[in-house]
Enzyme design. Structure first.
Site, PDB file in Angstrom:
ATOM      1  N   HIS A   1      -5.862  -0.274  -7.726  1.00  0.00           N
ATOM      2  CA  HIS A   1      -6.490  -0.602  -6.449  1.00  0.00           C
ATOM      3  C   HIS A   1      -5.535  -1.521  -5.712  1.00  0.00           C
ATOM      4  O   HIS A   1      -4.939  -2.418  -6.315  1.00  0.00           O
ATOM      5  CB  HIS A   1      -7.827  -1.323  -6.647  1.00  0.00           C
ATOM      6  CG  HIS A   1      -8.295  -2.031  -5.405  1.00  0.00           C
ATOM      7  ND1 HIS A   1      -9.020  -1.409  -4.418  1.00  0.00           N
ATOM      8  CD2 HIS A   1      -8.083  -3.311  -4.975  1.00  0.00           C
ATOM      9  CE1 HIS A   1      -9.255  -2.264  -3.438  1.00  0.00           C
ATOM     10  NE2 HIS A   1      -8.703  -3.432  -3.749  1.00  0.00           N
TER      11      HIS A   1
ATOM     12  N   ARG B   1       0.843  -1.202   0.000  1.00  0.00           N
ATOM     13  CA  ARG B   1       0.000   0.000   0.000  1.00  0.00           C
ATOM     14  C   ARG B   1       0.876   1.250   0.000  1.00  0.00           C
ATOM     15  O   ARG B   1       0.554   2.252  -0.648  1.00  0.00           O
ATOM     16  CB  ARG B   1      -0.928  -0.014   1.216  1.00  0.00           C
ATOM     17  CG  ARG B   1      -2.042   1.037   1.148  1.00  0.00           C
ATOM     18  CD  ARG B   1      -3.039   0.878   2.273  1.00  0.00           C
ATOM     19  NE  ARG B   1      -2.434   1.090   3.579  1.00  0.00           N
ATOM     20  CZ  ARG B   1      -2.369   0.186   4.542  1.00  0.00           C
ATOM     21  NH1 ARG B   1      -2.868  -1.023   4.361  1.00  0.00           N
ATOM     22  NH2 ARG B   1      -1.804   0.469   5.704  1.00  0.00           N
TER      23      ARG B   1
ATOM     24  N   ARG C   1       0.731   5.658  -7.765  1.00  0.00           N
ATOM     25  CA  ARG C   1      -0.355   6.604  -8.053  1.00  0.00           C
ATOM     26  C   ARG C   1       0.168   7.989  -8.399  1.00  0.00           C
ATOM     27  O   ARG C   1      -0.436   8.700  -9.200  1.00  0.00           O
ATOM     28  CB  ARG C   1      -1.305   6.653  -6.863  1.00  0.00           C
ATOM     29  CG  ARG C   1      -2.171   5.397  -6.757  1.00  0.00           C
ATOM     30  CD  ARG C   1      -2.870   5.298  -5.428  1.00  0.00           C
ATOM     31  NE  ARG C   1      -3.819   4.180  -5.393  1.00  0.00           N
ATOM     32  CZ  ARG C   1      -4.215   3.577  -4.279  1.00  0.00           C
ATOM     33  NH1 ARG C   1      -3.743   3.983  -3.098  1.00  0.00           N
ATOM     34  NH2 ARG C   1      -5.086   2.581  -4.330  1.00  0.00           N
TER      35      ARG C   1
ATOM     36  N   ASN D   1      -6.927   6.409 -10.394  1.00  0.00           N
ATOM     37  CA  ASN D   1      -5.660   6.550  -9.675  1.00  0.00           C
ATOM     38  C   ASN D   1      -4.725   5.373  -9.905  1.00  0.00           C
ATOM     39  O   ASN D   1      -3.952   4.989  -9.029  1.00  0.00           O
ATOM     40  CB  ASN D   1      -5.916   6.785  -8.181  1.00  0.00           C
ATOM     41  CG  ASN D   1      -6.627   5.625  -7.505  1.00  0.00           C
ATOM     42  OD1 ASN D   1      -7.054   4.680  -8.168  1.00  0.00           O
ATOM     43  ND2 ASN D   1      -6.756   5.692  -6.189  1.00  0.00           N
TER      44      ASN D   1
END
Length: 380
Positions: free
Chosen positions: A356, A323, A343, A353
């Site tokens: 996911h 992440r 991103r 963006n």
């Protein structure tokens, strides 16, 4: 004075079908694409009336339209079943030729770079999946090559581990891919085609980076076997997180660069699949955001707005660390605080963006299971 038509205003016609869930039937349409202004229109063949008046639809490109493709127009997922007139067939048959490429196991760390080379060469990725096949399975898939002296070496090189099979579409795709790959022997490739894939990444005649189809007939057989057979996914669904390359990023040709970034950062990509979500699946997958994120409906729209590349990603403390690589949800924020994140580099807005990624550590396995074990496959 007679009006002279604009020579750029070429109309291409395609036969498409939409599966009406409520009626449980396929509804046929003609879809027209006008090149002068990149507009589309649709005619309802069942009811003999115009269904969609000529209009702009920026997310659909002529490159996306080929026989077998799935495209989305105003939330309707359409399957391109054929050309609707002889002019379109004559003009696009060679421009929409299909071929097959298989990135060999020894080039695992170069999957992203090689995919990027395919995309930069103008080849559209129509289907992609990771495979781990036995020697016997490979022998069946390559049976049309069994008389070649290098047949045994081909099987050995492919059976070593994880490989990635792709269906590629483009102008004279079979020859274009052969030129991009270079001579089968990497030493010869380095002498005759030093920028080719085999010159750059090949080791020997067996471990020569990529297998490419020799003819259009061979491409059809290989696509049918390697991309159409119900082989199990390579996903482990253990200690993993999910990455979805969103439709806008894949259509823009960023998938290869994104995969390369993931691999360069030390993550393992243990499964890859190009798939197409319908609205029901996209809504179900994003259900957790329905009452939390105001952009939920727009997120669903984007996720089912074209093919997505889904990857099972593994690594140390993988959900939070991956992440962090993806960066903040808003690319503008990402550019300021994590400018090298995925991103920040390839995102366009909070909705578009680029990727996911799984938010919560406990959801990594669940999200991978959803795509690789629960969802029905959507061959493209």
């Amino acid at each position: 004075m007679a009006t002279v038509s604009d020579p750029r205003d070429v109309r291409y016609a395609f036969s498409v079908e939409w599966f009406d869930v409520n009626a449980q039937m396929n509804r046929p349409y003609s879809l027209f694409y006008y090149t002068v202004d990149d507009t589309i229109e649709m005619f309802d063949l069942r009811n003999h009336r115009m269904f969609l008046k000529r209009c702009k639809y920026p997310s659909l490109r002529l490159a996306d339209l080929f026989v077998g493709a799935s495209v989305v127009v105003f939330a309707r997922q359409l399957k391109v079943t054929g050309y609707a007139d002889d002019f379109t067939r004559s003009q696009l048959d060679t421009r929409k030729e299909k071929t097959c490429a298989i990135i060999k196991p020894h080039c695992y760390e170069k999957i992203g770079v090689i995919l990027e080379a395919f995309q930069q060469a103008g080849l559209v990725v129509a289907h992609m999946r990771s495979l781990k096949l036995t020697r016997d399975q490979l022998a069946e898939g390559f049976q049309h090559l069994h008389e070649q002296p290098t047949f045994s070496e081909l099987l050995d090189s492919m059976a070593e581990d994880f490989a990635v099979a792709l269906e590629l579409v483009g102008p004279n795709a079979v020859r274009a891919l052969q030129d991009l790959a270079g001579p089968a022997n990497p030493e010869e490739a380095r002498a005759r085609a030093p920028t080719s894939l085999r010159a750059r990444y090949g080791r020997d005649g067996a471990q020569n980076a990529v297998h490419v189809s020799a003819t259009a007939d061979a491409a059809e057989r290989e696509i049918r076997f390697f991309l159409g057979s119900p082989f199990p996914a390579t996903a482990t669904c253990r200690d993993c997180t999910l990455c979805c390359v969103l439709p806008h990023a894949h259509a823009a040709g960023h998938t290869g660069a994104i995969l390369n970034t993931i691999l360069e950062e030390g993550f393992e990509v243990s499964a890859i699949e190009l798939t197409q979500l319908d609205r029901a699946n996209a809504s179900e997958f994003l259900e957790v955001y329905r009452t939390v994120v105001p952009e939920y409906t727009s997120m669903v729209d984007e996720l089912c707005n074209g093919p997505v590349v889904v990857c099972e990603v593994r690594g140390e403390n993988v959900v939070p660390s991956f992440r962090e690589l993806c960066g903040p949800v808003d690319p503008e924020v990402a550019k300021h605080i994590r400018p090298q994140s995925v991103r920040a580099r390839w995102g366009e807005s909070k909705i578009r963006n680029a990727v996911h990624c799984t938010d919560l550590p406990e959801d990594g396995v669940l999200e991978c299971e959803y795509f690789f074990r629960i969802l029905p496959t959507h061959p493209l």
